[in-house]
Design a protein around this motif. Structure first.
Motif, PDB file in Angstrom:
ATOM      1  N   VAL A 187      27.884  17.750  -2.201  1.00 41.84           N
ATOM      2  CA  VAL A 187      27.445  17.414  -0.692  1.00 41.84           C
ATOM      3  C   VAL A 187      28.456  18.513   0.646  1.00 41.84           C
ATOM      4  CG1 VAL A 187      26.938  16.362   0.916  1.00 41.84           C
ATOM      5  CG2 VAL A 187      26.552  15.130  -1.616  1.00 41.84           C
ATOM      6  N   LYS A 190      27.244  22.425   0.108  1.00 43.90           N
ATOM      7  CA  LYS A 190      25.599  22.810   0.731  1.00 43.90           C
ATOM      8  C   LYS A 190      25.926  22.185   2.208  1.00 43.90           C
ATOM      9  CE  LYS A 190      23.266  21.521  -4.139  1.00 43.90           C
ATOM     10  NZ  LYS A 190      23.263  20.295  -4.540  1.00 43.90           N
ATOM     11  N   LEU A 191      26.205  21.637   2.561  1.00 41.18           N
ATOM     12  CA  LEU A 191      26.394  20.888   3.974  1.00 41.18           C
ATOM     13  C   LEU A 191      27.636  22.091   4.833  1.00 41.18           C
ATOM     14  CD1 LEU A 191      25.954  17.418   4.244  1.00 41.18           C
ATOM     15  CD2 LEU A 191      24.478  19.095   4.170  1.00 41.18           C
ATOM     16  N   ALA A 197      26.438  24.417  10.363  1.00 37.27           N
ATOM     17  CA  ALA A 197      27.103  23.299  10.465  1.00 37.27           C
ATOM     18  C   ALA A 197      28.151  23.120  10.045  1.00 37.27           C
ATOM     19  CB  ALA A 197      25.941  22.207   9.259  1.00 37.27           C
ATOM     20  N   SER A 200      32.852  18.169  11.615  1.00 35.68           N
ATOM     21  CA  SER A 200      33.257  17.940  12.451  1.00 35.68           C
ATOM     22  C   SER A 200      34.398  17.568  12.693  1.00 35.68           C
ATOM     23  CB  SER A 200      32.251  16.106  12.143  1.00 35.68           C
ATOM     24  OG  SER A 200      32.398  15.309  11.343  1.00 35.68           O
ATOM     25  N   TYR A 202      35.561  14.419  12.809  1.00 33.00           N
ATOM     26  CA  TYR A 202      35.910  13.057  11.533  1.00 33.00           C
ATOM     27  C   TYR A 202      36.402  13.417  10.838  1.00 33.00           C
ATOM     28  CZ  TYR A 202      34.698   9.423   8.940  1.00 33.00           C
ATOM     29  OH  TYR A 202      35.242   8.380   7.461  1.00 33.00           O
TER      30      TYR A 202
ATOM     31  N   GLU B  56      18.342  19.704  12.762  1.00 41.31           N
ATOM     32  CA  GLU B  56      20.051  19.814  11.902  1.00 41.31           C
ATOM     33  C   GLU B  56      20.696  19.572  13.305  1.00 41.31           C
ATOM     34  OE1 GLU B  56      19.984  22.397  10.377  1.00 41.31           O
ATOM     35  OE2 GLU B  56      22.541  21.750  10.114  1.00 41.31           O
ATOM     36  N   ARG B  59      21.449  15.844  11.379  1.00 42.12           N
ATOM     37  CA  ARG B  59      21.766  16.071   9.487  1.00 42.12           C
ATOM     38  C   ARG B  59      23.186  15.819  10.181  1.00 42.12           C
ATOM     39  NH1 ARG B  59      22.077  20.595   6.191  1.00 42.12           N
ATOM     40  NH2 ARG B  59      23.470  21.550   7.284  1.00 42.12           N
ATOM     41  N   ASN B  60      23.708  16.733  11.363  1.00 42.81           N
ATOM     42  CA  ASN B  60      25.135  17.173  11.819  1.00 42.81           C
ATOM     43  C   ASN B  60      25.416  15.538  12.255  1.00 42.81           C
ATOM     44  OD1 ASN B  60      25.015  19.865  10.729  1.00 42.81           O
ATOM     45  ND2 ASN B  60      25.285  19.753  12.961  1.00 42.81           N
ATOM     46  N   ILE B  63      25.859  12.904   8.798  1.00 46.70           N
ATOM     47  CA  ILE B  63      26.335  12.938   7.548  1.00 46.70           C
ATOM     48  C   ILE B  63      28.002  12.040   7.928  1.00 46.70           C
ATOM     49  CG2 ILE B  63      29.089  15.338   7.109  1.00 46.70           C
ATOM     50  CD1 ILE B  63      26.333  17.795   7.555  1.00 46.70           C
ATOM     51  N   ASP B  64      27.864  12.224   9.237  1.00 45.78           N
ATOM     52  CA  ASP B  64      29.919  11.527   9.449  1.00 45.78           C
ATOM     53  C   ASP B  64      28.748  10.035   9.970  1.00 45.78           C
ATOM     54  OD1 ASP B  64      31.157  13.652   9.511  1.00 45.78           O
ATOM     55  OD2 ASP B  64      31.678  13.494  12.358  1.00 45.78           O
ATOM     56  N   VAL B  96      20.671  12.052   4.255  1.00 50.64           N
ATOM     57  CA  VAL B  96      21.336  13.150   4.068  1.00 50.64           C
ATOM     58  C   VAL B  96      22.156  14.031   2.651  1.00 50.64           C
ATOM     59  CG1 VAL B  96      22.582  14.621   5.420  1.00 50.64           C
ATOM     60  CG2 VAL B  96      21.627  14.102   7.056  1.00 50.64           C
ATOM     61  N   ALA B 100      21.497  16.430   0.358  1.00 50.63           N
ATOM     62  CA  ALA B 100      22.117  17.361  -0.387  1.00 50.63           C
ATOM     63  C   ALA B 100      22.019  17.227  -2.022  1.00 50.63           C
ATOM     64  CB  ALA B 100      23.470  17.395   0.168  1.00 50.63           C
TER      65      ALA B 100
END
Lengths: 308, 129
Positions: A187, A190-191, A197, A200, A202, B56, B59-60, B63-64, B96, B100
């Motif tokens: 994942v 890909k991300l 992207a 982050s 975190y 977008e 999605r970001n 993820i977290d 998400v 993926a």
């Protein structure tokens, strides 16, 4: 009747008759004498105790440290002091018995009879010490069994509190986490490969902390104390390990019970020795039997004092 | 209650409200963000550019939020209907990550999980309910 006395409430008036000053003094004195007599008559009953450590604290410890924590708790108790003290006294008493036996061998006539009498009296003291020693060891074993029983009950209670519904939910959570961990690298690739992207704050901090945690886990695994504790425990589960410890203590308790029989036979032999001495004094005959062996403070090594 | 006493009470209540830590549930945050994402999928008010940008952003964030929820160890102690429902369907809850895994676009994965495909849409007919 004075007015001031009449003005007092009834309960105060009655108290004046029940406990006047001298009676209270006598009651206090009686209590003091009773307490002192109890302490003098039963010194071990009051002092030599070991109140078990709280099972709430023990249940949280890793199994490998459980036995050590219980032993540490015991070593801080009054019972441990009494046990050590009795062991020292037993050692000293053994030396006294050795000396007396040699003195009996080297003496003759009235002096020998006197020394034999002393020898029998010392053997009786030795037996009393052995009895105390056994009592303390038995107390320690029983307290340990109590602790292990309580720990087992707590562990089983925690298990039974898990309802089927909650167990199913935990199972689902575990499955989800396994799937997540299995696919996380795929994942991530890909991300985060696209410039759109970036990872982050975190995500970056988590990765850094995870690497630090893995390093620490590695250090813990490589630590000599960690290896030692795991080899002591083997492949046993927490419950099995506690059960194993309990079995060991129960075996110790069985040995103590057996030693009590040995002690009873020793006592019988001392009584027979005393009767033999009394007879020999009455017959004015010297006893030709000379004792030859001696041993340590261990119960079986002390048998020689009694069998001959 | 007198006026000064009332002032003190109000001040204390305000302090509690301002300085107490935010006790936001990890599931609640994730659900909120996913709802925003689903709205972006289906909203007729957005053009393609706006829809793509919003998806977008969501999605970001997701993820977290999905990772925070999955790593939340306090969930073992909770047995609420919300948490049970969240773990019932991994592919819809952790949208998400599941997308993926399956190598699909977020929208396609979501529609696929709901059982909506191009073929099923093409075979639909208009009629009274």
């Amino acid at each position: 009747m004075p007015i001031s006395y009449l003005a007092k409430p009834a309960y105060l008036r009655s108290h004046k008759h029940l406990f006047c000053g001298s009676q209270l003094h006598h009651l206090g004195l009686f209590c003091f004498v009773l307490a002192w007599a109890f302490t003098w008559l039963f010194p071990s009953a009051q002092a030599a105790n070991w109140s078990a450590a709280s099972s709430e604290r023990l249940v949280k410890l890793p199994p490998a440290y459980l036995a050590k924590a219980i032993e540490r708790d015991f070593s801080n108790s009054a019972l441990a002091d009494a046990l050590t003290d009795t062991q020292t006294q037993l050692k000293n008493k053994t030396q006294t018995l050795i000396d007396l036996r040699q003195a009996v061998e080297q003496s003759s006539g009235a002096l020998q009879i006197e020394l034999r009498h002393q020898y029998i009296a010392e053997k009786r003291h030795y037996l009393e010490l052995l009895r105390s020693h056994q009592e303390y060891r038995s107390k320690r074993a029983q307290t340990k069994i109590k602790i292990f029983k309580r720990l087992l009950a707590k562990t089983q209670r925690a298990k039974s509190s898990l309802t089927p519904q909650r167990a199913a939910m935990i199972e689902k959570q575990t499955q989800a986490r396994v799937r997540f961990e299995r696919s996380i690298s795929q994942v991530d690739t890909k991300l985060f490969t696209s410039a759109m992207a970036p990872e982050s704050r975190y995500g970056k901090a988590y990765a850094q902390n995870l690497s630090a945690i893995n390093q620490l886990i590695g250090a813990i695994k490589a630590h000599p104390m960690s290896n030692q504790s795991s080899s002591d425990q083997g492949e046993l589960s927490r419950e099995d390990y506690i059960r194993h410890l309990r079995e060991q203590v129960e075996a110790d308790l069985a040995i103590i019970q057996q030693e009590k029989t040995v002690l009873a036979y020793m006592g019988k032999l001392v009584a027979l020795d005393a009767m033999a001495l009394a007879e020999s004094v009455n017959d004015t005959k010297s006893d030709d039997q000379i004792l030859s062996h001696f041993g340590s403070s261990q119960i079986t090594s002390g048998i020689n004092f009694f069998t001959e | 209650m007198t006026k000064p006493a009332l002032k003190y009470v109000v001040a204390i209540l305000l302090n509690i409200a301002v300085f107490s830590p935010a006790n936001a549930d990890s599931l609640e945050n994730m659900e909120r963000e996913r709802a925003i994402l689903v709205y972006s999928f289906i909203s007729p008010d957005l053009d393609d550019q706006q829809r793509s940008e919003r998806i977008e952003i969501s999605r970001n964030r997701l993820i977290d939020l999905e990772r925070l929820f999955l790593r939340d160890k306090s969930l073992h102690a909770k047995n609420s209907a919300h948490i049970r429902a969240a773990f019932e369907n991994y592919d819809l809850t952790f949208l998400v990550h599941a997308a993926a895994e399956t190598d699909l676009l977020l929208t396609d994965h979501w529609l696929d999980q709901l059982g909506i495909s191009t073929q099923s849409l093409m075979t639909t007919q208009l009629g009274p309910r």
